[in-house]
Design a protein around this motif. Structure first.
Motif, PDB file in Angstrom:
ATOM      1  N   PHE A   1       0.825  -1.210   0.000  1.00 19.11           N
ATOM      2  CA  PHE A   1       0.000   0.000   0.000  1.00 19.11           C
ATOM      3  C   PHE A   1       0.862   1.265   0.000  1.00 19.11           C
ATOM      4  CE2 PHE A   1      -3.393  -2.907   1.402  1.00 19.11           C
ATOM      5  CZ  PHE A   1      -4.408  -2.500   0.548  1.00 19.11           C
ATOM      6  N   GLY A   2       2.045   1.184   0.623  1.00 21.03           N
ATOM      7  CA  GLY A   2       2.962   2.319   0.563  1.00 21.03           C
ATOM      8  C   GLY A   2       3.409   2.599  -0.858  1.00 21.03           C
ATOM      9  N   MET A   3       3.663   1.538  -1.623  1.00 19.52           N
ATOM     10  CA  MET A   3       4.028   1.712  -3.030  1.00 19.52           C
ATOM     11  C   MET A   3       2.866   2.271  -3.844  1.00 19.52           C
ATOM     12  SD  MET A   3       7.231   0.820  -3.523  1.00 19.52           S
ATOM     13  CE  MET A   3       7.614   0.068  -5.105  1.00 19.52           C
ATOM     14  N   ILE A   4       1.646   1.885  -3.480  1.00 18.67           N
ATOM     15  CA  ILE A   4       0.479   2.461  -4.156  1.00 18.67           C
ATOM     16  C   ILE A   4       0.463   3.970  -3.978  1.00 18.67           C
ATOM     17  CG2 ILE A   4      -2.043   2.648  -4.120  1.00 18.67           C
ATOM     18  CD1 ILE A   4      -2.193  -0.306  -3.487  1.00 18.67           C
ATOM     19  N   VAL A   5       0.647   4.419  -2.743  1.00 20.30           N
ATOM     20  CA  VAL A   5       0.657   5.861  -2.470  1.00 20.30           C
ATOM     21  C   VAL A   5       1.811   6.531  -3.210  1.00 20.30           C
ATOM     22  CG1 VAL A   5       0.846   7.625  -0.679  1.00 20.30           C
ATOM     23  CG2 VAL A   5      -0.424   5.516  -0.217  1.00 20.30           C
ATOM     24  N   ASN A   6       2.984   5.901  -3.149  1.00 21.67           N
ATOM     25  CA  ASN A   6       4.166   6.456  -3.794  1.00 21.67           C
ATOM     26  C   ASN A   6       3.918   6.706  -5.276  1.00 21.67           C
ATOM     27  OD1 ASN A   6       6.788   6.368  -5.266  1.00 21.67           O
ATOM     28  ND2 ASN A   6       7.665   5.968  -3.263  1.00 21.67           N
ATOM     29  N   PHE A   7       3.395   5.714  -5.967  1.00 22.35           N
ATOM     30  CA  PHE A   7       3.230   5.844  -7.414  1.00 22.35           C
ATOM     31  C   PHE A   7       1.949   6.580  -7.801  1.00 22.35           C
ATOM     32  CE2 PHE A   7       6.848   3.225  -7.442  1.00 22.35           C
ATOM     33  CZ  PHE A   7       7.425   3.362  -8.698  1.00 22.35           C
TER      34      PHE A   7
ATOM     35  N   GLY B   1       2.234  -2.984  -6.384  1.00 17.83           N
ATOM     36  CA  GLY B   1       1.724  -1.808  -5.690  1.00 17.83           C
ATOM     37  C   GLY B   1       2.025  -0.547  -6.468  1.00 17.83           C
ATOM     38  N   ALA B   2       3.219  -0.503  -7.072  1.00 26.18           N
ATOM     39  CA  ALA B   2       3.572   0.644  -7.907  1.00 26.18           C
ATOM     40  C   ALA B   2       2.629   0.755  -9.104  1.00 26.18           C
ATOM     41  CB  ALA B   2       5.021   0.506  -8.380  1.00 26.18           C
ATOM     42  N   THR B   3       2.322  -0.380  -9.720  1.00 22.11           N
ATOM     43  CA  THR B   3       1.419  -0.367 -10.881  1.00 22.11           C
ATOM     44  C   THR B   3      -0.002   0.001 -10.482  1.00 22.11           C
ATOM     45  OG1 THR B   3       2.759  -2.005 -12.035  1.00 22.11           O
ATOM     46  CG2 THR B   3       0.480  -1.753 -12.765  1.00 22.11           C
ATOM     47  N   VAL B   4      -0.450  -0.519  -9.349  1.00 19.60           N
ATOM     48  CA  VAL B   4      -1.798  -0.157  -8.876  1.00 19.60           C
ATOM     49  C   VAL B   4      -1.868   1.349  -8.645  1.00 19.60           C
ATOM     50  CG1 VAL B   4      -3.438  -0.377  -6.969  1.00 19.60           C
ATOM     51  CG2 VAL B   4      -2.295  -2.404  -7.859  1.00 19.60           C
ATOM     52  N   GLY B   5      -0.841   1.900  -7.979  1.00 23.05           N
ATOM     53  CA  GLY B   5      -0.839   3.330  -7.710  1.00 23.05           C
ATOM     54  C   GLY B   5      -0.735   4.170  -8.960  1.00 23.05           C
ATOM     55  N   ALA B   6       0.054   3.686  -9.935  1.00 18.61           N
ATOM     56  CA  ALA B   6       0.283   4.467 -11.142  1.00 18.61           C
ATOM     57  C   ALA B   6      -0.834   4.324 -12.165  1.00 18.61           C
ATOM     58  CB  ALA B   6       1.609   4.038 -11.778  1.00 18.61           C
ATOM     59  N   MET B   7      -1.531   3.153 -12.173  1.00 17.67           N
ATOM     60  CA  MET B   7      -2.434   2.896 -13.278  1.00 17.67           C
ATOM     61  C   MET B   7      -3.810   2.368 -12.870  1.00 17.67           C
ATOM     62  SD  MET B   7       0.361   1.263 -15.923  1.00 17.67           S
ATOM     63  CE  MET B   7      -0.573   1.702 -17.381  1.00 17.67           C
TER      64      MET B   7
END
Length: 416
Positions: A11-17, A136-142
């Motif tokens: 979830f932190g990566m979601i916020v980050n991206f 998580g990065a992809t969820v946050g970014a896209m």
């Protein structure tokens, strides 16, 4: 505890991206509000990465010294302050300053998160754990793109940015109260090593002369051109060139994100499975990753010659999913080179890769601005990225030969 840590890092990566990508989703209203050209927008996209590589290295080294949990929590609080501060932006210089500061404080998050997860998981699960972080990065970014677009349309881009600041505060409290620094046995061993060992010229020489570190970093670097381009330019490309509406663009971005997550997580699971069966780093980590990147680059290149909307979405799904294989597996290879300096090694990887973030938005902005048509400008940028990935993934396949070592994280299987 290891799964709690992984879920919160996810979830932190979601916020980050989401913080990174919302600027691309809000490109049209921001450019209209501040009267920006494509070239100026390229500067905005690039500014995020001006300090990102430097702070990534120093932040990760700091985390190795005082603990990842403290550093990750501090970073999240700074994001909240900066996202709320967006409300005061009224001109291009303030937007650039905001992007520089956001990049500076978001730079260390990914390498520290990879290093933190690495401490909690044994080798047979490292690829999967890192793929969860990348997802998580992809969820946050896209994947959350339709929600972010809806917020931007309903309440304006500044309110949408501030809402992400509120999410950062919630994450901070959850991470502080629900997680620990590391498994007890692994943590004690790491603490003893930190007391006995300091970073030496020998360590620096090992990093500087390592072909594994160099060519893994170059492969990561080439892929990051695609990472940054997708975050900054894909929404505009889908609207300006492919002819989608804002709503269609949001769902297309989400679809690309969802499918690509399944692809690179699948590649990571295959890599882990082969490692578990063979203990062969070259087969499980290098060949699987390198071949995936080659196929992904070929899919990216196909968009230059065929712009059918359906094929563009399919090709972007494959390109993103396959080339992103280096993102979860690359940190595992780097940490294996110098396990006791896990945060430093991942920061070298991610920060060097993020140098692409400085170049990609600027280059695309100026190329699109100068090209006779938008289609030509975008095709030149896409073609250049695909060829770069083809070259460096081939070198990665031919040169990288990881050593076989046992990592302290194996102790975590029982301790956690």
């Amino acid at each position: 505890m290891r799964w709690t840590v992984l879920v919160l890092l996810f979830f932190g990566m979601i916020v980050n991206f989401a913080d990174k990508s919302i600027i691309g989703l809000a490109a049209k209203p921001i450019m209209e509000d501040l009267n920006l050209s494509y070239a100026e927008w390229g500067i905005v996209g690039s500014a995020y990465y001006w300090l990102y590589p430097i702070t990534g290295i120093f932040g990760a080294a700091w985390a190795d010294k005082i603990g990842a949990k403290k550093v990750l929590s501090f970073l999240m609080l700074t994001w909240a302050v900066l996202q709320f501060g967006v409300i005061a932006i009224t001109a291009l210089p303030l937007l650039i300053v905001y992007r520089i500061l956001l990049g500076a404080f978001e730079g260390p998050f990914s390498p520290v998160a990879y290093s933190h997860a690495d401490r909690w998981f044994p080798p047979k699960l490292k690829g999967f754990a890192n793929s969860v972080l990348v997802s998580g990065a992809t969820v946050g970014a896209m994947v959350v793109a339709p929600l972010l677009v809806a917020m931007i349309v309903a309440w304006g881009w500044k309110v949408a940015f501030a809402a992400l600041g509120g999410v950062s505060i919630i994450w901070f409290f959850l991470f502080m109260f629900l997680t620990k620094e590391s498994p007890v046995e692994a943590y004690e061993k790491v603490k003893k090593k930190k007391k006995l060992e300091k970073f030496t010229l020998k360590d620096l020489k090992h990093i500087a002369t390592s072909k594994v570190a160099l060519f893994t970093t170059l492969a990561y670097f080439s892929t990051y051109f695609i990472v940054v381009w997708i975050a900054t330019w894909l929404p505009l490309y889908l609207v300006d060139v492919i002819g989608m509406s804002t709503g269609q663009m949001g769902f297309a971005v989400a679809a690309i994100g969802i499918v690509s997550v399944a692809i690179y997580m699948g590649v990571s699971v295959i890599s882990d499975y082969l490692f578990k069966k063979t203990k062969d780093w070259k087969l499980s980590r290098v060949y699987v990753t390198g071949l995936s990147m080659l196929l992904g680059a070929a899919c990216m290149l196909s968009v230059v010659v065929y712009q059918n909307p359906i094929w563009v979405i399919i090709a972007m799904c494959l390109a993103k999913g396959l080339t992103y294989a280096i993102l979860p597996i690359g940190p595992t290879i780097m940490i294996n080179e110098l396990p006791e300096r896990g945060g430093l090694m991942t920061s070298i990887l991610t920060s060097s890769g993020n140098l692409a973030g400085i170049v990609a938005p600027l280059a695309t902005g100026f190329v699109v601005n100068l090209a006779s048509t938008k289609l030509l400008g975008y095709n030149l940028s896409i073609g250049a990225m695909a060829i770069l990935v083809l070259v460096f993934s081939l070198l990665f396949l031919l040169v990288v030969r990881p050593k076989t070592t046992e990592n302290t994280s194996e102790l975590s299987e029982e301790a956690s």
